[in-house]
Design an enzyme around this catalytic site. Sequence first.
Site, PDB file in Angstrom:
ATOM      1  N   GLU A 258      33.951  15.011  28.117  1.00  0.00           N
ATOM      2  CA  GLU A 258      34.218  13.904  29.039  1.00  0.00           C
ATOM      3  C   GLU A 258      33.446  14.222  30.307  1.00  0.00           C
ATOM      4  O   GLU A 258      33.764  15.169  31.019  1.00  0.00           O
ATOM      5  CB  GLU A 258      35.725  13.782  29.300  1.00  0.00           C
ATOM      6  CG  GLU A 258      36.117  12.542  30.064  1.00  0.00           C
ATOM      7  CD  GLU A 258      36.462  12.844  31.501  1.00  0.00           C
ATOM      8  OE1 GLU A 258      35.608  12.551  32.375  1.00  0.00           O
ATOM      9  OE2 GLU A 258      37.537  13.378  31.751  1.00  0.00           O
ATOM     10  N   CYS A 297      37.148  11.051  37.732  1.00  0.00           N
ATOM     11  CA  CYS A 297      36.142  10.666  36.741  1.00  0.00           C
ATOM     12  C   CYS A 297      36.220   9.183  36.418  1.00  0.00           C
ATOM     13  O   CYS A 297      35.273   8.616  35.871  1.00  0.00           O
ATOM     14  CB  CYS A 297      36.298  11.499  35.480  1.00  0.00           C
ATOM     15  SG  CYS A 297      37.944  11.398  34.738  1.00  0.00           S
TER      16      CYS A 297
END
Length: 676
Positions: A258, A297
């Site tokens: 990720e 994020c």
Amino acid sequence: MSIQNISSFAAGHWVAPGAGARHIASAITGEVIATAGNDALDVQAMLDYARNVGGPALRKMTFHDRARMLKALALHLRQNRKAMYELSFNTGATQADHQIDIDGGIGTMLVFASKGRREMPDSTIYVDGELEQLSRNGTFMGQHICTPIQGVAVHINAFNFPVWGMLEKLAPTLLAGVPAIVKPATSTCYVTELCVHIMIDSGILPDGAVQLVAGGLGDMLDHLNCQDAVAFTGSADTALKLRSNPLILGNSVRFTSEADSLNASILGPDAKPGSPEFDLFIKEVSREMTTKAGQKCTAIRRIIAPEAVTEAVIEALSARLSKTVIGDPRLETTRMGALVSAGQKRDVLEKAALLGTEAERVFGNPDDFTVEGADANKGAFVPPMLFHCAAPDTAKHVHASEAFGPVSTLMGYRDLDHAIALANKGQGSLVASIITRDAEVAREVAMGAGAFHGRLYFNNRDSMGESTGHGSPLPHMVHGGPGRAGGGEELGGIRAVKHYMQRTAIQGSPDILTGIRQQWVPGAKESDAGAHPFTRRFGELAVGETLYTKPREITLEDIEHFANFTGDTFYAHMDEDAAARNPFFPGRVAHGYLLLSFAAGLFVEPNEGPVLANTGLDTLRFMKPVVAGDRLKVRLTVKKKTKRNEEYGEVRWHVTASNQDDEMVAEYELLTMVAY
């Protein structure tokens, strides 16, 4: 100020910092507060301890055992979260940020604990999907199952969420039955270490289930094999470096990533200034820019709005951002704290300058802003910065460079296709949000942008009261994204657990599959315990135990009485000629629900006993019409047993109803709660 030594937890022992240790500074003051790292860690011993001690202990537990363990762990962490709050202030996080990181991590663990009990069996094998009949007569069948990988999961986490980032990976890993070695980012590892200390000291975890590396991993990745897994969160560059490790590639080590994500938020063409949707859009963007000082994020990096309203967006967003109080995160008045470190501040300012070559900064001056209760020069503080890109089609940095802080760029779109194209220019993101009340707009975006984004978040006046926000990954839903977002996947309920398990196709006879699954398969051996199964307690019932009932004749009077009593006078039950014209029926037929009612009357034991409640039925289907004169009989088989608590468990019964010619007319699964 005393400097804290951050230890690793390796092979069952706490190991203090040693050679290669580095200093960690407070995000608020810039002063050194901790030391972490030890190049002398015996990584092979850690891997062996996980594989030979932690793994076997976890695999002996059922999914429900592990789920109960997760729940106990989460509740214990909740009782001790205040200590983590206090320590986490030094990362620059506010109290509201703590609730996302610390409370959010605990909440995620509780969700997986609940899902483990509700959606997984009280067994060590997970049955994945439906049975496949591989032969004409059903003597050879297939089934997919999942079993835990027999290695270790290495979790490499980012600095921005030292608790949530660990727990959201750890919960599905432990639920799968796999031990983990956790490596947090060094700059915030002191918060992670406290969390691990709390978990280890609780005594809830079996030995070897969790280990911690405070500092670098050394050559640990060079010792992984096909039974191990790596889950990484961080920069795309680091992900590429780790993924390209020759031994990870050569050993086919599971690797999920990720990474960077230039997430977008689109203001729908229907969301005009003054509408609830426009106001919601401004609120969402502002929140995503300032929460965790933009170090998320999932934060909104690109703001995409109709060209006609870009000025209105700049005005409204600037007004809202101007109310953001920047300061010491320990102050109640502070709404945005510091970046995590001086190094992170330098990186954000460099990336902001890069964006400035293609876009005009319309709000936020890093050289002139106010910080409450702290020194802006000593701490890692920056103001929210809003840029406006007038030429987004030709811009490069706007769609490729992520300033991982409170920085976002606004751009205008001509039409919806243009908005979708701009969103997709990020080449893969974790999330894109669309603020619209127009379902057609939502559908077009889903079709046009879905392939480029791991999650699409739609919100408007109807859902905003309960929506969780653009930047909130939920344990129930997939978190991850294609392309530059890493191409990986985390969370998503039981999907996340399967990432740490091997899916295997098993093939064999119904008896063999019944033995492996611990769930009865049609065609497998049946047993007759003698006494009626409804008189037997949960622990006394055996999978495969079967009751055959005597037949009952269905009469025309039964059909008419049921129709008039229930009000279901559908023509197929009441009109012979009309029913005969229907291609599915030979004439008047019995109601399907009449068959279910009569079936229950045939197999139910009426007296008080261990069966406490009928909680529903699944997979109901009717295969053949029943007409007056047919005789109905039932087979009731214990298919599966699931313990729910110390008082009762759930018994899933396989039920078939047949006629006098042994032709199956109905089939379903009955759920009952049965006392211990």
